[in-house]
Design a protein around this motif. Structure first.
Motif, short mmCIF file in Angstrom:
data_model
loop_
_atom_site.label_atom_id
_atom_site.label_comp_id
_atom_site.label_asym_id
_atom_site.label_seq_id
_atom_site.Cartn_x
_atom_site.Cartn_y
_atom_site.Cartn_z
N ILE A 62 12.95 30.38 42.97
CA ILE A 62 12.13 30.66 41.79
C ILE A 62 12.79 30.09 40.53
N ALA A 63 14.01 30.52 40.23
CA ALA A 63 14.68 30.03 39.02
C ALA A 63 14.86 28.52 39.04
N GLY A 64 15.21 27.95 40.21
CA GLY A 64 15.48 26.52 40.31
C GLY A 64 14.31 25.65 39.89
N VAL A 102 29.00 23.74 34.29
CA VAL A 102 28.25 24.42 35.35
C VAL A 102 27.81 25.79 34.85
N ALA A 103 26.56 26.17 35.10
CA ALA A 103 26.04 27.46 34.69
C ALA A 103 25.21 28.08 35.81
N LEU A 104 25.06 29.38 35.75
CA LEU A 104 24.29 30.14 36.74
C LEU A 104 23.03 30.69 36.09
N VAL A 105 22.01 30.90 36.93
CA VAL A 105 20.75 31.44 36.44
C VAL A 105 20.10 32.25 37.55
N GLY A 106 19.26 33.21 37.18
CA GLY A 106 18.57 34.04 38.18
C GLY A 106 19.53 34.98 38.88
N ASP A 107 19.22 35.31 40.14
CA ASP A 107 20.03 36.27 40.87
C ASP A 107 21.49 35.85 41.01
N ALA A 108 21.77 34.57 40.98
CA ALA A 108 23.16 34.10 41.05
C ALA A 108 23.97 34.63 39.88
N ALA A 109 23.32 34.82 38.74
CA ALA A 109 24.02 35.29 37.54
C ALA A 109 23.89 36.79 37.32
N TRP A 110 22.75 37.39 37.69
CA TRP A 110 22.51 38.77 37.26
C TRP A 110 21.56 39.54 38.20
N ALA A 111 21.59 39.31 39.47
CA ALA A 111 20.65 40.01 40.37
C ALA A 111 20.50 41.47 39.95
N PRO A 112 19.28 41.92 39.61
CA PRO A 112 19.11 43.29 39.14
C PRO A 112 18.86 44.30 40.26
N SER A 113 18.56 43.83 41.47
CA SER A 113 18.17 44.60 42.65
C SER A 113 16.68 44.93 42.61
N VAL A 154 12.17 34.11 33.30
CA VAL A 154 12.53 34.10 31.89
C VAL A 154 13.88 33.43 31.68
N GLY A 155 14.86 33.76 32.52
CA GLY A 155 16.19 33.19 32.35
C GLY A 155 16.20 31.68 32.49
N ALA A 156 15.44 31.15 33.45
CA ALA A 156 15.39 29.70 33.63
C ALA A 156 14.75 29.03 32.42
N TYR A 157 13.69 29.62 31.89
CA TYR A 157 13.05 29.07 30.69
C TYR A 157 14.03 29.06 29.51
N MET A 158 14.76 30.15 29.33
CA MET A 158 15.69 30.25 28.21
C MET A 158 16.86 29.29 28.36
N LEU A 159 17.36 29.11 29.57
CA LEU A 159 18.45 28.18 29.79
C LEU A 159 18.03 26.75 29.48
N ALA A 160 16.88 26.34 30.00
CA ALA A 160 16.41 24.99 29.74
C ALA A 160 16.18 24.76 28.24
#
Length: 405
Positions: free
Chosen positions: A25-27, A297-308, A320-326
């Motif tokens: 999803i994030a990718g 190198v940066a992380l996004v999505g569950d790799a960075a903050w998996a909420p469960s 949202v995180g992928a949009y903000m990173l880009a």
């Protein structure tokens, strides 16, 4: 410099090269927006194709604006599942309460979406597949940031250099491990394990979930349509069963032992578990990191903050995180962009991770007294309207970033 000179320079300036690990999803979201901002994007995915199927997921709050801006909201609306009821059962199978699902999840009827995970991943892949390079059946083997880029060796044997690399490879991220060290440093176990799989719908269920509870154990049947149900078995476990995570037989044995004496539909679910070919077993946990990047190198999505899944916000945070990173990298160098990404996104992530307490208490009480109190609350909720969303879902307003021409 004349306008013609500027246009010539724009055409001849090499596009910065990006590698994204993970086509879930994030990718793809990150790939879509980075391409819009002028980057040359490659996505590497260990699976042989975008993964179809999977259990239903939610898109809520701020995340709806992301899919709207990508132009895929109408398609997702057409795929909306429209779960209509959620029934909680006592240990003896008698009914505790019948609720609208939004009463428990904090969703907003008529606005929030629930779709099959495969429907979302297919929509995201379709939106970006013509604008990014996808390398399936491969993965990152090594990363080296010793030069002015990131030298990458792939499992398939090839070597390439990228300006930046992003890990969008899930809770058990290999990119994170290479960059920051073992998962144990960032893995916050929440006290449960679960198994989810599909089985034949012999129960007459349609667009609904039925959840059975005993202290420390839960079994649920989630019917998206009429043919199949997603079976879900969740149980409290003092420590994560690390030995079982890479052993499918051990996973099935553990679940069968925990639920061995239970009634309702549990015996049939255990029998189906033995034969299912799509079992997903994991711990219920969060990833919490003090920073999401190192060097280029940066992380996004569950790799960075998996909420469960207890928060119901894993998918929305990834979008949202992928949009903000880009967007944070639009017209910025990597160091400034990564800092902007963390500054603009971390509070939103933290607020949504904090929803975990509410989810665990509602769904999976671990003692007889806690289960009784939970059931009493559910009976009272059944007489109340669903709440109009949770503030955390929409706590971030998406900024407008400017694509390159």
């Amino acid at each position: 410099m004349t306008l013609t000179d500027q246009q010539t320079k724009t055409r001849t300036t090499p596009r910065r090269k990006i590698l994204i690990s993970g086509a879930g999803i994030a990718g793809p979201v990150l790939a879509y927006w980075l391409n819009r901002y002028g980057y040359a994007v490659t996505v590497v995915e260990k699976a042989g194709a975008p993964r179809s199927g999977g259990y239903p997921i939610d898109v809520r709050g701020t995340a709806l604006d992301v899919v709207r801006r990508m132009g895929i909201l109408p398609r997702l609306r057409d795929s909306h599942i429209d779960l209509r009821r959620l029934t909680f059962l006592e240990e003896d199978g008698s009914e505790v309460a019948l609720l609208h699902p939004h009463t428990v999840t904090g969703g907003v009827a008529g606005r929030d979406l629930e779709v099959r995970r495969g429907d979302l991943t297919d929509a995201l892949y379709t939106a970006v597949r013509d604008d990014a390079e996808f390398l399936f059946n491969d993965s990152i083997d090594t990363l080296d940031q010793s030069g002015h880029g990131v030298d990458v060796t792939f499992r398939g044997g090839s070597r390439r250099t990228f300006d930046m690399v992003f890990g969008a490879d899930g809770t058990h991220s290999r990119t994170r491990e290479m960059l920051f060290g073992p998962e144990e440093r960032f893995h916050h176990y929440l006290g449960y394990c679960f198994a989810v799989f599909t089985m034949r719908n012999t129960f007459g269920l349609s667009h609904e979930t039925v959840m059975w509870n005993a202290p420390g154990r839960a079994a649920a049947l989630y019917a998206v349509g009429d043919d199949e149900v997603h079976a879900f078995l969740n149980f409290a476990q003092p420590e994560p069963p690390f030995d079982a995570f890479r052993d499918p037989r051990a996973q099935r044995d553990l679940v069968a032992t925990v639920f061995a004496d239970d009634g309702w539909e549990v015996p049939g679910m255990l029998a189906a578990l033995r034969d299912a070919d799509d079992v997903f077993f994991d711990a219920v946990s969060q990833i919490r990191m003090p920073r999401w990047s190192s060097g280029r190198v940066a992380l996004v999505g569950d790799a960075a903050w998996a909420p469960s899944f207890l928060t119901g916000q894993g998918t929305s945070l990834s979008l949202v995180g992928a949009y903000m990173l880009a967007g944070s990298l639009a017209e910025r160098d990597h160091a400034t962009g990564f800092a902007a990404y963390e500054h603009s996104t971390r509070e939103f992530v933290t607020m949504n991770q904090a929803l975990v307490g509410k989810g665990g208490a509602t769904l999976f009480p671990t003692t007889p007294q806690a289960l009784k109190e939970r059931n009493d609350r559910l009976r009272n909720l059944s007489a109340m309207p669903a709440e109009e969303g949770r503030p955390a879902h929409s706590a971030l307003t998406l900024p407008e970033f400017t694509p390159t021409s």
